[in-house]
Motif scaffolding. Structure first.
Motif, PDB file in Angstrom:
ATOM      1  N   MET A   1      66.015  -4.225   3.931  1.00 15.35           N
ATOM      2  CA  MET A   1      66.185  -4.145   2.485  1.00 15.35           C
ATOM      3  C   MET A   1      64.912  -4.684   1.853  1.00 15.35           C
ATOM      4  SD  MET A   1      69.242  -5.721   0.135  1.00 15.35           S
ATOM      5  CE  MET A   1      68.982  -7.399   0.607  1.00 15.35           C
ATOM      6  N   TYR A   2      64.461  -4.047   0.769  1.00 18.57           N
ATOM      7  CA  TYR A   2      63.270  -4.503   0.095  1.00 18.57           C
ATOM      8  C   TYR A   2      63.410  -4.368  -1.406  1.00 18.57           C
ATOM      9  CZ  TYR A   2      62.297   0.520   0.233  1.00 18.57           C
ATOM     10  OH  TYR A   2      62.390   1.870   0.120  1.00 18.57           O
ATOM     11  N   GLN A   3      62.623  -5.110  -2.136  1.00 17.09           N
ATOM     12  CA  GLN A   3      62.645  -5.093  -3.594  1.00 17.09           C
ATOM     13  C   GLN A   3      61.672  -4.029  -4.096  1.00 17.09           C
ATOM     14  OE1 GLN A   3      65.329  -7.228  -3.403  1.00 17.09           O
ATOM     15  NE2 GLN A   3      64.667  -8.062  -5.319  1.00 17.09           N
ATOM     16  N   THR A   4      61.949  -3.482  -5.258  1.00 15.18           N
ATOM     17  CA  THR A   4      61.044  -2.534  -5.891  1.00 15.18           C
ATOM     18  C   THR A   4      61.208  -2.634  -7.395  1.00 15.18           C
ATOM     19  OG1 THR A   4      60.277  -0.244  -5.916  1.00 15.18           O
ATOM     20  CG2 THR A   4      62.644  -0.582  -5.789  1.00 15.18           C
ATOM     21  N   GLU A   5      60.210  -2.213  -8.119  1.00 14.09           N
ATOM     22  CA  GLU A   5      60.252  -2.305  -9.576  1.00 14.09           C
ATOM     23  C   GLU A   5      61.352  -1.418 -10.143  1.00 14.09           C
ATOM     24  OE1 GLU A   5      57.381  -1.355 -13.372  1.00 14.09           O
ATOM     25  OE2 GLU A   5      56.475  -1.716 -11.430  1.00 14.09           O
ATOM     26  N   GLY A   6      62.125  -1.970 -11.063  1.00 17.46           N
ATOM     27  CA  GLY A   6      63.157  -1.199 -11.731  1.00 17.46           C
ATOM     28  C   GLY A   6      64.503  -1.155 -11.024  1.00 17.46           C
ATOM     29  N   VAL A   7      64.558  -1.604  -9.778  1.00 17.16           N
ATOM     30  CA  VAL A   7      65.797  -1.614  -9.006  1.00 17.16           C
ATOM     31  C   VAL A   7      65.903  -2.972  -8.333  1.00 17.16           C
ATOM     32  CG1 VAL A   7      67.062  -0.539  -7.104  1.00 17.16           C
ATOM     33  CG2 VAL A   7      65.629   0.865  -8.587  1.00 17.16           C
ATOM     34  N   ASP A   8      67.095  -3.542  -8.333  1.00 16.82           N
ATOM     35  CA  ASP A   8      67.256  -4.859  -7.710  1.00 16.82           C
ATOM     36  C   ASP A   8      66.962  -4.832  -6.216  1.00 16.82           C
ATOM     37  OD1 ASP A   8      67.820  -6.029 -10.073  1.00 16.82           O
ATOM     38  OD2 ASP A   8      69.958  -6.170  -9.748  1.00 16.82           O
ATOM     39  N   ALA A   9      67.508  -3.867  -5.525  1.00 22.66           N
ATOM     40  CA  ALA A   9      67.286  -3.791  -4.080  1.00 22.66           C
ATOM     41  C   ALA A   9      67.540  -2.370  -3.602  1.00 22.66           C
ATOM     42  CB  ALA A   9      68.198  -4.758  -3.347  1.00 22.66           C
ATOM     43  N   ILE A  10      66.839  -2.000  -2.556  1.00 17.70           N
ATOM     44  CA  ILE A  10      67.001  -0.685  -1.941  1.00 17.70           C
ATOM     45  C   ILE A  10      67.180  -0.893  -0.442  1.00 17.70           C
ATOM     46  CG2 ILE A  10      65.876   1.504  -1.380  1.00 17.70           C
ATOM     47  CD1 ILE A  10      64.380   1.299  -4.004  1.00 17.70           C
ATOM     48  N   ALA A  11      68.099  -0.158   0.137  1.00 20.34           N
ATOM     49  CA  ALA A  11      68.294  -0.180   1.592  1.00 20.34           C
ATOM     50  C   ALA A  11      68.286   1.266   2.076  1.00 20.34           C
ATOM     51  CB  ALA A  11      69.616  -0.848   1.949  1.00 20.34           C
ATOM     52  N   THR A  12      67.749   1.465   3.241  1.00 19.04           N
ATOM     53  CA  THR A  12      67.786   2.791   3.841  1.00 19.04           C
ATOM     54  C   THR A  12      69.112   2.967   4.579  1.00 19.04           C
ATOM     55  OG1 THR A  12      66.794   2.046   5.910  1.00 19.04           O
ATOM     56  CG2 THR A  12      65.270   2.759   4.167  1.00 19.04           C
TER      57      THR A  12
ATOM     58  N   ALA B   1      75.470  -8.122   6.286  1.00 19.68           N
ATOM     59  CA  ALA B   1      74.513  -8.854   5.444  1.00 19.68           C
ATOM     60  C   ALA B   1      74.369  -8.202   4.074  1.00 19.68           C
ATOM     61  CB  ALA B   1      73.153  -8.931   6.132  1.00 19.68           C
ATOM     62  N   LEU B   2      74.374  -6.882   4.018  1.00 17.55           N
ATOM     63  CA  LEU B   2      74.265  -6.185   2.736  1.00 17.55           C
ATOM     64  C   LEU B   2      75.526  -6.382   1.896  1.00 17.55           C
ATOM     65  CD1 LEU B   2      72.481  -2.963   3.993  1.00 17.55           C
ATOM     66  CD2 LEU B   2      71.480  -4.789   2.613  1.00 17.55           C
ATOM     67  N   ILE B   3      76.681  -6.393   2.540  1.00 15.85           N
ATOM     68  CA  ILE B   3      77.925  -6.671   1.816  1.00 15.85           C
ATOM     69  C   ILE B   3      77.898  -8.090   1.262  1.00 15.85           C
ATOM     70  CG2 ILE B   3      80.417  -7.012   2.076  1.00 15.85           C
ATOM     71  CD1 ILE B   3      80.356  -4.584   4.014  1.00 15.85           C
ATOM     72  N   ASP B   4      77.429  -9.031   2.062  1.00 19.76           N
ATOM     73  CA  ASP B   4      77.288 -10.411   1.572  1.00 19.76           C
ATOM     74  C   ASP B   4      76.353 -10.467   0.367  1.00 19.76           C
ATOM     75  OD1 ASP B   4      78.994 -11.329   3.543  1.00 19.76           O
ATOM     76  OD2 ASP B   4      77.366 -12.043   4.849  1.00 19.76           O
ATOM     77  N   ALA B   5      75.261  -9.715   0.421  1.00 15.84           N
ATOM     78  CA  ALA B   5      74.288  -9.716  -0.679  1.00 15.84           C
ATOM     79  C   ALA B   5      74.901  -9.198  -1.972  1.00 15.84           C
ATOM     80  CB  ALA B   5      73.059  -8.893  -0.297  1.00 15.84           C
ATOM     81  N   VAL B   6      75.664  -8.095  -1.920  1.00 14.11           N
ATOM     82  CA  VAL B   6      76.250  -7.571  -3.156  1.00 14.11           C
ATOM     83  C   VAL B   6      77.371  -8.464  -3.665  1.00 14.11           C
ATOM     84  CG1 VAL B   6      75.576  -5.166  -2.779  1.00 14.11           C
ATOM     85  CG2 VAL B   6      77.826  -5.927  -2.032  1.00 14.11           C
ATOM     86  N   ASN B   7      78.051  -9.172  -2.768  1.00 19.77           N
ATOM     87  CA  ASN B   7      79.098 -10.084  -3.210  1.00 19.77           C
ATOM     88  C   ASN B   7      78.531 -11.311  -3.909  1.00 19.77           C
ATOM     89  OD1 ASN B   7      81.505  -8.742  -2.593  1.00 19.77           O
ATOM     90  ND2 ASN B   7      81.295  -9.268  -0.443  1.00 19.77           N
ATOM     91  N   LYS B   8      77.284 -11.667  -3.619  1.00 19.39           N
ATOM     92  CA  LYS B   8      76.631 -12.802  -4.262  1.00 19.39           C
ATOM     93  C   LYS B   8      75.904 -12.398  -5.536  1.00 19.39           C
ATOM     94  CE  LYS B   8      75.919 -15.230   0.067  1.00 19.39           C
ATOM     95  NZ  LYS B   8      74.939 -15.636   1.082  1.00 19.39           N
ATOM     96  N   SER B   9      75.824 -11.113  -5.799  1.00 19.61           N
ATOM     97  CA  SER B   9      75.055 -10.591  -6.925  1.00 19.61           C
ATOM     98  C   SER B   9      75.972  -9.881  -7.904  1.00 19.61           C
ATOM     99  CB  SER B   9      74.017  -9.592  -6.392  1.00 19.61           C
ATOM    100  OG  SER B   9      73.407  -8.897  -7.439  1.00 19.61           O
ATOM    101  N   SER B  10      75.508  -9.714  -9.116  1.00 18.23           N
ATOM    102  CA  SER B  10      76.258  -8.914 -10.080  1.00 18.23           C
ATOM    103  C   SER B  10      75.705  -7.494 -10.150  1.00 18.23           C
ATOM    104  CB  SER B  10      76.201  -9.564 -11.461  1.00 18.23           C
ATOM    105  OG  SER B  10      74.854  -9.627 -11.902  1.00 18.23           O
ATOM    106  N   ARG B  11      74.842  -7.160  -9.217  1.00 17.21           N
ATOM    107  CA  ARG B  11      74.211  -5.844  -9.158  1.00 17.21           C
ATOM    108  C   ARG B  11      74.477  -5.187  -7.817  1.00 17.21           C
ATOM    109  NH1 ARG B  11      70.044  -4.691 -13.283  1.00 17.21           N
ATOM    110  NH2 ARG B  11      70.664  -6.143 -14.894  1.00 17.21           N
ATOM    111  N   GLY B  12      74.100  -3.948  -7.710  1.00 15.23           N
ATOM    112  CA  GLY B  12      74.285  -3.216  -6.466  1.00 15.23           C
ATOM    113  C   GLY B  12      72.996  -3.031  -5.708  1.00 15.23           C
ATOM    114  N   ILE B  13      73.103  -2.382  -4.564  1.00 14.76           N
ATOM    115  CA  ILE B  13      71.966  -2.039  -3.730  1.00 14.76           C
ATOM    116  C   ILE B  13      71.917  -0.520  -3.643  1.00 14.76           C
ATOM    117  CG2 ILE B  13      71.011  -2.125  -1.389  1.00 14.76           C
ATOM    118  CD1 ILE B  13      72.391  -4.863  -1.088  1.00 14.76           C
TER     119      ILE B  13
END
Length: 64
Positions: free
Chosen positions: A1-12, A22-34
């Protein structure tokens, strides 16, 4: 997963396969999506269950 401008996170798709928990944990800790990309094209968004419920109350998905 990496950060990019304009989007909180992107995963392939590969990252989703290998790091699902780990990605499910990340979205549960955030108010945004991936954003999930396939062949460098955004295809879907992974969001928490709570965020999905809030969105579904605010938007009638059947009318989209």
């Amino acid at each position: 997963m990496y950060q990019t401008e304009g989007v909180d996170a992107i995963a392939t798709v590969t990252e989703i396969r290998m790091e699902t928990a780990a990605l499910i944990d990340a979205v549960n800790k955030s108010s945004r999506g991936i954003a999930i990309q396939r062949n460098n094209t955004p295809e879907a968004v992974l969001i928490s269950w709570d965020l999905y419920r809030k969105l579904s109350k605010a938007v009638d998905f059947d009318e989209l």
